[in-house]
Design a protein around this motif. Structure first.
Motif, PDB file in Angstrom:
ATOM      1  N   TYR A  53       0.832  -1.210   0.000  1.00 34.57           N
ATOM      2  CA  TYR A  53       0.000   0.000   0.000  1.00 34.57           C
ATOM      3  C   TYR A  53       0.870   1.265   0.000  1.00 34.57           C
ATOM      4  O   TYR A  53       0.480   2.288  -0.568  1.00 34.57           O
ATOM      5  N   ASP A 110       1.653   3.027  -3.323  1.00 33.30           N
ATOM      6  CA  ASP A 110       0.613   3.787  -4.012  1.00 33.30           C
ATOM      7  C   ASP A 110       0.022   4.901  -3.166  1.00 33.30           C
ATOM      8  O   ASP A 110      -0.904   5.583  -3.615  1.00 33.30           O
ATOM      9  N   ASP A 114       0.741   8.367  -0.914  1.00 31.09           N
ATOM     10  CA  ASP A 114       1.656   9.429  -0.493  1.00 31.09           C
ATOM     11  C   ASP A 114       1.358   9.918   0.916  1.00 31.09           C
ATOM     12  O   ASP A 114       2.122  10.709   1.468  1.00 31.09           O
TER      13      ASP A 114
END
Length: 415
Positions: free
Chosen positions: A250, A253, A255
């Motif tokens: 996770y 993907d 930020d």
């Protein structure tokens, strides 16, 4: 004749006791069970001897060792408690004998095909809990008597105790090996940062689900996490490994730490139902000046800044992962990381003590934290705050930004 019979029975019991006592210290589980069954065949003059152990997560009896019915082990024969002969022994937790075996008495096709005519089975119990079933069989019609039951139950009791003791050792060894393989063998060398970590298993309660991880993302940001999966033993270590891997995925993907933890929460609810996990996930900026943190029910890290008192990071703490309905309202806190400052992440095993408020434990660790090289700081914390025999796992991760003089010279502190 009566005196001869007494001597014979005593000798049979002595020989069983001798082999099981030796096996406890010298043989592994497979050898132990194999030796016990061979000795039982010899002493009881039976044609088959089989041990079926209870598989905890399925509630089924699984053929684990056999003499005369090896096909059951090779083919992975299993049966639910209450079904067939072994299932009946397990359900009643009492000895069961059958004088003339029929297809209504047993469900194992291999047992039926063997031609066994008489059966005696006893439960394997350890501390009052069912461990499995031990049964023997004769190809000739035979009535098993009280002496046979006594002898077989003695073997079952000793096999249960030995098996449980060895299983606990193997479970701890496997969990520790798994946990060691999942924890970073060596923290990465990160320009501008000094990293160190410690992990100590809880000797009283066994291996748990504590973990830490540090990884560099393609964006140049550094991901760091510390967490605690509820429970102890191999199951918790296995779940911890899955959760750790999922967070890494996770993180590629997401930020925002809160976004990554939101995805992880959904994963735990769906695939690890009933598992409670706490964690703090941090993203450190490429210039190392700021840290973005999101907490899922985990204790806030400590921040030691040169010239200032050590303090808890003023961090928004959201509920643990796997609790309640998945939420999309997790929060991220941005914290400055000045040159020379150190962030200290830890699990509750480091600070919790019986009959003591958790705030007292936090104050104790805060009192020894200072801005110094990460390795030295870890040693100071573990030496002055960790108990000699912890009741829970301890995970500790220190991330320190190099002081200006070190950054300017392009070097790093000694490790």
């Amino acid at each position: 004749m009566a005196g001869t019979e007494v001597v014979t029975n005593e000798e049979r019991l002595r020989r069983i006791a001798a082999i099981t006592d030796a096996a406890l210290s010298d043989l592994d589980i497979a050898e132990l069970l194999d030796e016990l069954l061979a000795r039982v065949q010899d002493l009881l003059k039976v044609d088959t001897a089989t041990i079926l152990l209870l598989e905890g997560h399925t509630g089924e009896l699984v053929a684990t060792a056999a003499k005369g019915l090896e096909g059951e082990v090779r083919r992975g024969f299993r049966i639910r408690i209450g079904r067939g002969f072994a299932g009946r022994v397990a359900e009643t937790r009492a000895p069961v004998t059958i004088y003339d075996v029929t297809s209504e008495d047993v469900v194992s096709p291999i047992l039926l095909a063997s031609g066994v005519r008489a059966l005696l089975g006893v439960p394997m119990l350890a501390n009052g809990k069912l461990v499995g079933v031990l049964h023997v069989g004769s190809l000739a019609l035979r009535r098993f008597g009280p002496d046979d039951v006594q002898l077989l139950q003695l073997v079952a009791d000793r096999a249960s105790s030995a098996g449980q003791a060895r299983a606990q050792v193997l479970d701890r060894q496997a969990a520790l090996a798994l946990q060691r393989s999942l924890l970073p063998a060596r923290l990465p060398d990160i320009p501008g940062l000094d990293l160190a970590a410690r992990y100590v298993p809880g000797h009283d309660l066994g291996i748990g689900g504590d973990w830490y991880d540090v990884f560099v993302l393609p964006s140049g940001w550094l991901g760091a996490v510390i967490g605690d999966v509820s429970g102890h033993g191999l199951p918790s270590a296995v779940i911890m490994g899955r959760i750790r891997s999922a967070l890494r995925a996770y993180a590629l993907d997401a930020d925002d730490p809160a976004e990554a933890l939101t995805s992880l929460d959904r994963k735990i609810h769906h695939f690890e139902a009933g598992t409670l996990t706490t964690a703090v996930y941090a993203l450190i900026a490429p210039d190392r000046s700021t840290v973005h943190l999101s907490s899922a029910g985990h204790l806030p890290p400590l921040l030691a800044t040169p010239g200032h008192p050590t303090q808890l990071v003023n961090l928004a703490v959201d509920r643990p992962l796997g609790v309640g309905r998945p939420t999309t309202s997790r929060r991220t806190t941005v914290v400055d990381l000045p040159p020379g400052a150190a962030l200290v992440f830890y699990t509750d095993g480091l600070i919790e003590r019986r009959s003591e408020l958790i705030d007292t434990g936090i104050e104790r660790i805060a009192g020894v934290v200072r801005s110094e090289p990460a390795g030295a700081l870890c040693d100071r914390i573990m030496t002055t705050t960790a108990e000699e025999h912890p009741n829970d796992d301890i995970a500790l991760l220190v991330i320190r930004r190099w002081p200006p003089t070190v950054e300017e010279s392009g070097g790093g502190p000694g490790r």
